[in-house]
Design an enzyme around this catalytic site. Structure first.
Site, PDB file in Angstrom:
ATOM      1  N   CYS A   8     -37.835  45.843  -2.118  1.00  0.00           N
ATOM      2  CA  CYS A   8     -39.055  45.076  -2.928  1.00  0.00           C
ATOM      3  C   CYS A   8     -38.400  44.586  -4.301  1.00  0.00           C
ATOM      4  O   CYS A   8     -38.945  43.696  -4.672  1.00  0.00           O
ATOM      5  CB  CYS A   8     -40.026  45.990  -2.998  1.00  0.00           C
ATOM      6  N   CYS A  46     -39.591  50.325  -3.341  1.00  0.00           N
ATOM      7  CA  CYS A  46     -38.299  50.489  -2.871  1.00  0.00           C
ATOM      8  C   CYS A  46     -37.348  49.500  -3.326  1.00  0.00           C
ATOM      9  O   CYS A  46     -37.634  48.448  -3.972  1.00  0.00           O
ATOM     10  CB  CYS A  46     -38.523  50.250  -1.190  1.00  0.00           C
ATOM     11  N   ASP A 100      -6.311  62.924 -26.029  1.00  0.00           N
ATOM     12  CA  ASP A 100      -5.761  62.683 -27.252  1.00  0.00           C
ATOM     13  C   ASP A 100      -5.798  64.238 -28.150  1.00  0.00           C
ATOM     14  O   ASP A 100      -6.856  64.767 -27.875  1.00  0.00           O
ATOM     15  CB  ASP A 100      -6.626  61.615 -28.168  1.00  0.00           C
TER      16      ASP A 100
END
Length: 715
Positions: free
Chosen positions: A20, A17, A406
């Protein structure tokens, strides 16, 4: 932050997780010799600034049984273990042995429960064994957290399990422990699945290549290949390194890099990339980049860094979770204490309800809701040839209001072609005059010169032997030079106006050509106009379709920015279908316009080539570079790079971003809602420990599956 030369990068295995990962990062920072550390949970990587041994790093991650190995080992280890990859993968039983043993004790515990009863010593011992086997790591970390007053999901679970055991709820506590263990395995599995898109990129390029050295052909590891080596790639083989073709002709499938499915023709002097597939002919390639500098290596590195960047939604979740866990502990304590103290409730009943609140309060689903979504979306985009350099940019793409493009090389192909050549002066030889025009343009650096030279070569007109004297290039006006004593000039009609008035026929033809989106140049001497030559940068086939798709997707304004004259620019703008055209712009004008656009719309993007447009790209909310596979500048300066020169990737990037945003919001809403519903069950005294943990597992599983849908979003 310490110097980059003092940085060491490691791969980490075993994260369950994000919390952790955060704890591991804090532990590493406290090691002697470490000045700083950063964990990238999305990519499972650790960057250490300073010095620490692998053993010390693994001790810092012992609470999660993390395995650490230097990233530098990856290239060599991955090729040696490739054939034996299947054998090296742990078996299902070995991988999940803890959960399986715990589940076995739980089954025997329930058998004893039905035969001997709940209070029987054998029953209690079997449930206790199931709890200890399945929850040893949980309790170990939970106790440490309690001592340090650190509150996370393991702290909540440890308190709940201890409380449940004290009031004799052995069966339910054992079920809670094993379900929590399953929940953690689900989280680990979900993140691994999401990371697989990047792991698959790592294995695209071969780890060995056939190289010619000292007249001999030998297979050597890519780490040992030097710049300038000649690599030999046979038909059907993958290209191991970036380089330039020195011999041979073939078609190369570049889908792994650019996302384009159609193979690209490659011949001498063409650039090729590591990880692409040589389909037909034998190629000899001169190595131009070391293995760590190849385009595929840069893509992997940038995508992994992107996965570690927190999106705004994830930052919100992290802040929320920080305060959420202590609040849940307070609520649980109040549920357990207030009814017995103030309303004569049963202590055992309400302590049980308080423990259930602790379990249901585990923020697993909430914490994992965003990382899996970000990793899945960025990985999917990379596989489609779109490099998104962070969760913040992924979120921003979906909320764009205006996009500026552009012109040259973005909306157009960037390869000008001669469209018209009309001789005006009577008794003038067309071929001889074209030879003179090309000889002058040969000395020019102007982008349009290549179109005229290409036309001359196509018509087999000699120009290299024409002697040009006193050549001069006048910026913004044109060029001139003497040939056989006559001064010839090529340039704009405004420039020729400085010498003599132009015939009405010339004025009309020039205006007509410019209204068609062409750049018209006059050719003449210092006394008369000889010819008009028109050049056009052809519009990409996809530009019109892309602009229409963007408008349908809700983009309010599309703008073309160009240095071309007004007539040419508006003609191309009309053809493409943009809502606004800004012409005759210098680079600083583009920058100022982007600032104005951002003030007007808030979230805006600029699409360019990543070189000339760098200031405008930087001024936009999201800078999008075209053709990132060919330019290091695009990879480095842009927030998003379209690896293939394909504008059609842009609508997909917006679609993926919006889907990711919707899924993240749905995940957060669902994760919080399921908690609220479960907490409401406390009022009628219906909430049980197993219901609490099942709601948590269900939410985690649904959130993970919902997030992983982003890996399957199609163009």
């Amino acid at each position: 932050m310490a110097a980059k030369s003092d940085q060491h990068v490691y791969r980490v295995e075993g994260f369950t997780c994000a919390n952790c990962a955060g704890k591991f990062e804090r532990n590493v920072k406290m090691l002697p010799g470490v000045t700083d550390a950063k964990v990238n949970f999305g990519a499972s990587k650790l960057s250490v600034y300073g010095h620490a041994s692998v053993e010390d790093l693994e001790k810092a991650g012992a609470f999660e049984q993390l395995k650490v190995r230097p990233e530098s080992e990856r290239n060599r280890s991955s090729h040696t273990s490739r054939e034996g990859a299947e054998e090296e993968k742990p078996s299902f039983f070995k991988k999940y042995s803890t959960v399986l043993y715990s589940f076995s004790f739980l089954v025997f515990g329930f058998l004893s429960f039905f035969v001997n009863g709940e209070e029987n010593l054998v029953t209690v011992l079997l449930f206790l064994a199931s709890m200890l086997v399945g929850g040893f790591q949980l309790f170990k970390v939970g106790f440490q957290n309690l001592v340090r007053l650190e509150f996370d999901m393991r702290t909540l679970m440890t308190v709940a399990v201890i409380g449940g055991a004290l009031i004799g709820e052995w069966a339910e506590v054992a079920v809670v422990v094993i379900l929590f263990a399953i929940s953690e395995e689900l989280e680990r599995f979900s993140m691994d699945r999401a990371r697989n898109s990047i792991r698959s990129l790592m294995n695209i390029a071969p780890k060995e290549a056939l190289v010619r050295r000292h007249g001999q052909e030998i297979m050597i590891h890519v780490d040992d290949i030097a710049l300038g080596d000649i690599m030999i790639v046979k038909p059907g083989q993958k290209i191991a390194m970036d380089g330039v073709v020195t011999r041979g002709h073939s078609s190369v499938n570049q889908a792994a890099i650019t996302g384009e499915s159609v193979p690209v023709e490659k011949t001498i002097d063409d650039e090729v990339f590591a990880g692409t597939l040589n389909e037909e002919g034998l190629l000899e390639i001169k190595i131009t980049k070391l293995v760590e500098d190849t385009t595929i290596s840069k893509i992997i590195h940038l995508v992994e860094e992107a996965q570690g960047e927190r999106a705004p939604a994830q930052a919100f979740v992290d802040r929320f979770a920080k305060y959420y866990t202590p609040i849940i502990m307070v609520i649980a304590a109040l549920v357990a204490i207030i009814p017995p103290l103030l309303f004569a409730g049963n202590w055992e009943t309400w302590v049980y309800q308080g423990l259930a609140v602790l379990v249901v309060g585990c923020p697993c689903a909430l914490v994992i809701s965003t990382p899996i979504s970000i990793v899945s979306a960025i990985g999917n985009a990379a596989n489609k040839g779109i490099l998104v350099k962070g969760g913040i940019h992924l979120e921003a793409i979906g909320s764009l209001k205006a996009i500026a493009f552009d012109k040259t090389g973005t909306l157009t192909k960037g390869v000008p072609e001669v469209t018209d050549y009309k001789v005006i002066a009577p008794d003038t030889n067309e071929t001889k005059l074209l030879s003179i025009i090309t000889a002058l343009e040969y000395h020019s650096q102007h982008p349009l010169a290549s179109a005229i030279m290409k036309k001359a070569e196509t018509e087999h007109i000699q120009y290299t032997k024409v002697d040009v004297e006193d050549f001069t290039s006048i910026t913004g006006k044109g060029i001139k030079g003497k040939i056989n004593g006559v001064t010839y000039m090529i340039g704009s009609s405004n420039w020729f106006h400085e010498f003599y008035p132009l015939p009405e026929e010339v004025e009309q033809l020039t205006a007509s050509l410019q209204n068609e989106g062409k750049t018209a140049m006059l050719v003449g001497t210092d006394i008369e106009i000889l010819a008009i030559i028109a050049v056009r940068d052809e519009v990409r086939e996809s530009s019109q379709e892309v602009i229409k798709t963007l408008h349908r997707a809700g983009i309010k304004e599309t703008i073309m920015l160009t240095g071309d004259n007004q007539s040419t620019a508006h003609a191309i703008g009309r053809e493409v279908g943009v809502t606004n055209v800004q012409a005759e712009l210098m680079p600083e004008d583009k920058l100022n316009y982007m600032k104005q656009l951002r003030a007007k719309h808030g979230k805006v993007a600029m699409v360019g080539d990543g070189v000339n447009d760098a200031p405008a790209l930087a001024a936009s909310t999201v800078g999008i570079a075209m053709g990132g596979a060919g330019t290091d500048t695009a990879l480095e300066t842009a927030d998003v790079a379209l690896m293939g020169d394909d504008l059609r990737k842009l609508p997909f990037a917006i679609k993926l971003s919006r889907k990711a945003l919707n899924i993240i919001k749905a995940n957060i809403t669902f994760a919080i809602a399921i908690k609220m519903i479960a907490l409401l069950l406390v009022v009628p005294n219906w909430l049980t420990l197993w219901m609490a943990i099942l709601s948590d597992i269900g939410a985690t599983l649904l959130v993970a599956l919902n997030s992983m849908r982003l890996m399957r979003v199609k163009e």
